[in-house]
Design an enzyme around this catalytic site. Sequence first.
Site, PDB file in Angstrom:
ATOM      1  N   LYS A 170       0.855  -1.198   0.000  1.00 43.18           N
ATOM      2  CA  LYS A 170       0.000   0.000   0.000  1.00 43.18           C
ATOM      3  C   LYS A 170       0.883   1.236   0.000  1.00 43.18           C
ATOM      4  O   LYS A 170       1.488   1.588   1.007  1.00 43.18           O
ATOM      5  CB  LYS A 170      -0.905   0.056   1.231  1.00 43.18           C
ATOM      6  CG  LYS A 170      -1.925   1.187   1.080  1.00 43.18           C
ATOM      7  CD  LYS A 170      -2.447   1.732   2.399  1.00 43.18           C
ATOM      8  CE  LYS A 170      -1.723   2.926   2.921  1.00 43.18           C
ATOM      9  NZ  LYS A 170      -1.725   4.136   2.071  1.00 43.18           N
ATOM     10  N   GLU A 245      10.069   1.874  10.477  1.00 41.43           N
ATOM     11  CA  GLU A 245      11.027   2.916  10.084  1.00 41.43           C
ATOM     12  C   GLU A 245      10.295   4.232  10.283  1.00 41.43           C
ATOM     13  O   GLU A 245       9.425   4.579   9.488  1.00 41.43           O
ATOM     14  CB  GLU A 245      11.423   2.758   8.614  1.00 41.43           C
ATOM     15  CG  GLU A 245      11.991   1.397   8.245  1.00 41.43           C
ATOM     16  CD  GLU A 245      13.372   1.150   8.812  1.00 41.43           C
ATOM     17  OE1 GLU A 245      14.059   2.141   9.154  1.00 41.43           O
ATOM     18  OE2 GLU A 245      13.759  -0.017   8.934  1.00 41.43           O
ATOM     19  N   CYS A 279      13.368  11.649   6.252  1.00 48.73           N
ATOM     20  CA  CYS A 279      13.321  11.179   7.645  1.00 48.73           C
ATOM     21  C   CYS A 279      14.671  11.372   8.329  1.00 48.73           C
ATOM     22  O   CYS A 279      14.737  11.634   9.516  1.00 48.73           O
ATOM     23  CB  CYS A 279      12.894   9.734   7.690  1.00 48.73           C
ATOM     24  SG  CYS A 279      13.895   8.680   6.656  1.00 48.73           S
ATOM     25  N   GLU A 377       9.764  16.478  15.258  1.00 49.39           N
ATOM     26  CA  GLU A 377      10.068  16.423  13.831  1.00 49.39           C
ATOM     27  C   GLU A 377       9.157  17.397  13.071  1.00 49.39           C
ATOM     28  O   GLU A 377       7.939  17.334  13.195  1.00 49.39           O
ATOM     29  CB  GLU A 377       9.835  15.004  13.319  1.00 49.39           C
ATOM     30  CG  GLU A 377      10.154  14.848  11.854  1.00 49.39           C
ATOM     31  CD  GLU A 377       9.859  13.447  11.347  1.00 49.39           C
ATOM     32  OE1 GLU A 377       8.737  12.965  11.537  1.00 49.39           O
ATOM     33  OE2 GLU A 377      10.769  12.858  10.748  1.00 49.39           O
TER      34      GLU A 377
HETATM   35  P1  NAP Z   1       2.162   8.488   7.953  1.00 46.95           P
HETATM   36  O1  NAP Z   1       1.037   9.417   8.034  1.00 46.95           O
HETATM   37  O2  NAP Z   1       2.519   7.701   9.147  1.00 46.95           O
HETATM   38  O3  NAP Z   1       1.803   7.499   6.736  1.00 46.95           O
HETATM   39  C1  NAP Z   1       2.678   6.520   6.260  1.00 46.95           C
HETATM   40  C2  NAP Z   1       1.869   5.432   5.591  1.00 46.95           C
HETATM   41  O4  NAP Z   1       1.032   4.792   6.565  1.00 46.95           O
HETATM   42  C3  NAP Z   1       0.913   5.930   4.511  1.00 46.95           C
HETATM   43  O5  NAP Z   1       0.845   4.972   3.484  1.00 46.95           O
HETATM   44  C4  NAP Z   1      -0.384   6.035   5.261  1.00 46.95           C
HETATM   45  O6  NAP Z   1      -1.531   6.001   4.463  1.00 46.95           O
HETATM   46  C5  NAP Z   1      -0.305   4.819   6.137  1.00 46.95           C
HETATM   47  N1  NAP Z   1      -1.197   4.876   7.311  1.00 46.95           N
HETATM   48  C6  NAP Z   1      -1.695   5.975   7.919  1.00 46.95           C
HETATM   49  N2  NAP Z   1      -2.477   5.607   8.970  1.00 46.95           N
HETATM   50  C7  NAP Z   1      -2.459   4.254   9.003  1.00 46.95           C
HETATM   51  C8  NAP Z   1      -3.086   3.279   9.855  1.00 46.95           C
HETATM   52  N3  NAP Z   1      -3.859   3.633  10.879  1.00 46.95           N
HETATM   53  N4  NAP Z   1      -2.851   1.971   9.621  1.00 46.95           N
HETATM   54  C9  NAP Z   1      -2.050   1.601   8.602  1.00 46.95           C
HETATM   55  N5  NAP Z   1      -1.442   2.464   7.756  1.00 46.95           N
HETATM   56  C10 NAP Z   1      -1.647   3.781   7.954  1.00 46.95           C
HETATM   57  O7  NAP Z   1       3.493   9.183   7.485  1.00 46.95           O
HETATM   58  P2  NAP Z   1       3.646  10.227   6.321  1.00 46.95           P
HETATM   59  O8  NAP Z   1       3.011  11.475   6.773  1.00 46.95           O
HETATM   60  O9  NAP Z   1       3.203   9.630   5.053  1.00 46.95           O
HETATM   61  O10 NAP Z   1       5.249  10.335   6.220  1.00 46.95           O
HETATM   62  C11 NAP Z   1       6.013  11.163   7.010  1.00 46.95           C
HETATM   63  C12 NAP Z   1       6.616  10.402   8.179  1.00 46.95           C
HETATM   64  O11 NAP Z   1       7.354   9.261   7.751  1.00 46.95           O
HETATM   65  C13 NAP Z   1       7.621  11.238   8.938  1.00 46.95           C
HETATM   66  O12 NAP Z   1       7.438  11.076  10.311  1.00 46.95           O
HETATM   67  C14 NAP Z   1       8.953  10.645   8.519  1.00 46.95           C
HETATM   68  O13 NAP Z   1      10.000  10.858   9.399  1.00 46.95           O
HETATM   69  C15 NAP Z   1       8.635   9.219   8.385  1.00 46.95           C
HETATM   70  N6  NAP Z   1       9.630   8.557   7.550  1.00 46.95           N
HETATM   71  C16 NAP Z   1      10.512   7.669   8.104  1.00 46.95           C
HETATM   72  C17 NAP Z   1      11.488   7.053   7.317  1.00 46.95           C
HETATM   73  C18 NAP Z   1      12.465   6.060   7.861  1.00 46.95           C
HETATM   74  O14 NAP Z   1      13.051   5.325   7.089  1.00 46.95           O
HETATM   75  N7  NAP Z   1      12.697   5.985   9.147  1.00 46.95           N
HETATM   76  C19 NAP Z   1      11.537   7.346   5.978  1.00 46.95           C
HETATM   77  C20 NAP Z   1      10.635   8.267   5.451  1.00 46.95           C
HETATM   78  C21 NAP Z   1       9.678   8.853   6.246  1.00 46.95           C
HETATM   79  P3  NAP Z   1      -2.155   7.361   3.815  1.00 46.95           P
HETATM   80  O15 NAP Z   1      -1.582   7.405   2.473  1.00 46.95           O
HETATM   81  O16 NAP Z   1      -3.635   7.187   3.816  1.00 46.95           O
HETATM   82  O17 NAP Z   1      -1.721   8.511   4.687  1.00 46.95           O
END
Ligand code: NAP
Length: 470
Positions: A170, A245, A279, A377
Amino acid sequence: MTTRGCLFLGGRWQAPRDGGTREVENPATELVIARVAEGGPRDVDAAVHAARRAFPSWSGLEVTDRVAVLERWYDELLAVHDELVATTVAEVGAPVVIAREAHVELGLAVLRGYLDASKDVAWEEQVGSSVVLREAAGVAACITPWNYPFYQVLAKLGGALVAGCTVVLKPAELTPLSAYLLAEAADRAGLPAGVLNLVPGAGSVVGEAMVTHPDVDVVSFTGSTGVGARITALAAPTVKRVCLELGGKSASVVLDDADLVAAVTGTVQAAMLNSGQTCSAWSRLLVPASRLAAATELAATAAAGLVLGDPLDERTWLGPLVSAAQRATVAGFVDRAVAAGARVVAGGSARPAPVGHFHAATVLAGVAPDAEVVREEVFGPVLTVQGFDTDDEAVALANATAYGLHGGVWSADPARALGIARRLRTGQVDVNGAAFNPSAPFGGYGRSGNGRELGRHGIEEFLETKSVQR
Ligand code: NAP
Ligand code: MG
């Protein structure tokens, strides 16, 4: 306008059973560029069953035979390099130079790293009277964010597929288009039906159906810490392995013997890369108090010099944020920091362009160690600058967040730099701006997660361990 009306399930392109469609916006133009299928719980169920059916034969192949199929996938992706770059520019708003190097070519390097590392896994090992076998963990649910959509998908799928897992993917709702190119390339490469299934849709619907599905064995998630924690709880009743991650609040530590210009310029670039939506971005610059004024001025000059504008222009370095909501979040952090006493020495929250979700590269000085902008963050082009008196104080400041993803150390003395790197509670540290290694394990300490992606370690995330006594 592109239409992607189908999901990829069991090797066939099919309309969603119970989902709908969703629009995808170009964040630089604010125009709708595509309409994409959204799955629902019944689609997830069908995808998991397709992956389960494909699992015995895919995991039963010799590793070299799996890698041979994946080599064809790699070649098919190389063949659509330009389309991948154009798609990344359109769906993320990434400037074309960044889309090419940091999204597409880095993503391909990660897949290359996985294929090469397949030779380094100890698939069979003798431990006393036992032969220890490493076997595919089963059906993997992979959930990815929008910041580097192509790279993030490959960072999971490369490890999972080499390991012998079958996958339900997904991608983020905001950026599903590159995932379609990945799945189409896999289809052309002859990946067997059901090995890769693509179900775009909402995290709250498709994501939750994946992580609660009884027939999923492993969840691999990249995204925010809050969602990671929720997924862990949702996956607990079925005792899935959950690899996380998550976010970061990484520090770049400039020691008193460092080349200040190189250190500050390098830190600003890393902080602002992909409009700060990285990230592992160094969002905190830590410098000796005696050099704080000079470093702040250098940082402000470097930030002001980054070319913001049309992502299609080869000269642009800073594109928009991914969405209006993300721009509002970032501007809110900056406004609250200023209200709490921070000084804006470059950028600020005002809109630098009338159209597009642009935010200027922003440098904040005069921030308190416990300020929100220092601890939380931001995920935007915002860098704070702080001073320290001793190396111990620098280490304490660097470690003073709940996160632990990345760090930087700058010093003329390699041994001293390594000594500081050892003391940082993070999964990665770059000394003097050293290059990213797409085969070295990548992951976090603390609230930055518990998984490791890339290379051999990233394959091992998707393996089970069996001991056979003889
Ligand atoms: P996010 O809101 O947590 O969403 C990430 C993914 O999870 C999306 O595909 C999202 O779907 C899905 N998701 C949201 N709620 C969910 C739930 N309840 N159950 C299952 N899946 C769910 O993060 P983001 O805003 O897209 O990305 C930014 C964050 O990612 C930042 O905190 C960043 O630091 C972190 N990040 C970490 C790394 C690493 O390698 N450590 C790398 C890149 C980014 P939707 O598309 O519907 O929102
Ligand atoms: Mg989100």
